[in-house]
Design a protein around this motif. Sequence first.
Motif, PDB file in Angstrom:
ATOM      1  N   UNK A 155      94.541   8.252  73.495  1.00 31.28           N
ATOM      2  CA  UNK A 155      95.302   7.283  74.304  1.00 31.28           C
ATOM      3  C   UNK A 155      95.385   5.947  73.576  1.00 31.28           C
ATOM      4  N   UNK A 156      94.294   5.551  72.933  1.00 34.09           N
ATOM      5  CA  UNK A 156      94.291   4.302  72.169  1.00 34.09           C
ATOM      6  C   UNK A 156      95.376   4.336  71.093  1.00 34.09           C
ATOM      7  N   UNK A 157      95.400   5.414  70.314  1.00 34.15           N
ATOM      8  CA  UNK A 157      96.385   5.515  69.231  1.00 34.15           C
ATOM      9  C   UNK A 157      97.800   5.750  69.758  1.00 34.15           C
ATOM     10  N   UNK A 158      97.931   6.396  70.908  1.00 25.75           N
ATOM     11  CA  UNK A 158      99.252   6.625  71.498  1.00 25.75           C
ATOM     12  C   UNK A 158      99.890   5.307  71.939  1.00 25.75           C
ATOM     13  N   UNK A 159      99.066   4.312  72.214  1.00 24.42           N
ATOM     14  CA  UNK A 159      99.573   3.019  72.681  1.00 24.42           C
ATOM     15  C   UNK A 159      99.820   2.030  71.546  1.00 24.42           C
ATOM     16  N   UNK A 160      99.538   2.439  70.306  1.00 24.44           N
ATOM     17  CA  UNK A 160      99.784   1.558  69.168  1.00 24.44           C
ATOM     18  C   UNK A 160     101.275   1.266  69.064  1.00 24.44           C
ATOM     19  N   UNK A 161     101.609   0.119  68.546  1.00 26.11           N
ATOM     20  CA  UNK A 161     103.003  -0.315  68.503  1.00 26.11           C
ATOM     21  C   UNK A 161     103.718   0.101  67.220  1.00 26.11           C
ATOM     22  N   UNK A 218     101.570  11.884  66.878  1.00 31.68           N
ATOM     23  CA  UNK A 218     100.477  12.848  66.935  1.00 31.68           C
ATOM     24  C   UNK A 218      99.559  12.544  68.110  1.00 31.68           C
ATOM     25  N   UNK A 219      99.254  11.286  68.312  1.00 31.33           N
ATOM     26  CA  UNK A 219      98.374  10.895  69.410  1.00 31.33           C
ATOM     27  C   UNK A 219      98.984  11.254  70.764  1.00 31.33           C
ATOM     28  N   UNK A 220     100.261  11.028  70.916  1.00 41.53           N
ATOM     29  CA  UNK A 220     100.926  11.371  72.181  1.00 41.53           C
ATOM     30  C   UNK A 220     100.904  12.877  72.430  1.00 41.53           C
ATOM     31  N   UNK A 221     101.095  13.655  71.375  1.00 38.21           N
ATOM     32  CA  UNK A 221     101.009  15.116  71.492  1.00 38.21           C
ATOM     33  C   UNK A 221      99.593  15.513  71.910  1.00 38.21           C
TER      34      UNK A 221
END
Length: 169
Positions: free
Chosen positions: A134-140, A148-151
């Motif tokens: 979740x941390x990496x999925x929220x990166x800008x 990849x994080x969102x997957x």
Amino acid sequence: KGSSSDNVQSARGHEAGEEPAAAPQEGQQPEANEFLIHVMEDCLAKIELSMLSLDNAGSDEVKAFAQSMIDEYGKLGQQIEKMASDMKVPWPKKVRGEHASLIRAMKKLTGKEFDQRFIEQNLAQLENDLKVFRHYAQQKDGGPTQTLARTGVKLFEKQLKTAREFTLA
């Protein structure tokens, strides 16, 4: 392009052990490399532990869950492998650290005892993985790490839901 069975076969050939992590390549962001290395090692460990479950688990439900993890992590592994290749980050050859220790401990368990520990470990690992992803999925940056994080978030949420449904009395 390999199949999930290729990734499973690849994971079967690896034994638990130590190996140094890859250093960032010139022009890469160390945080993205660190995340990718963590994901590769985690994926390899989850496949290996799930394959062990096919032999050591006592419950058909646990075996089915393990098989679904092998299939899903095989697909994720293909995505990770392409990203690692693009970023020139080598695929780990061995499961390392606490993953290796867990696999060694789990090899000694069978039946209900294995099932209980397998589910407990997956719950803890999936909850932790979900936080990291979740941390990496929220990166800008919007780049491949974020994709990849969102997957991973979607996959971990699904697996966590399944793992929480187990009642191993």
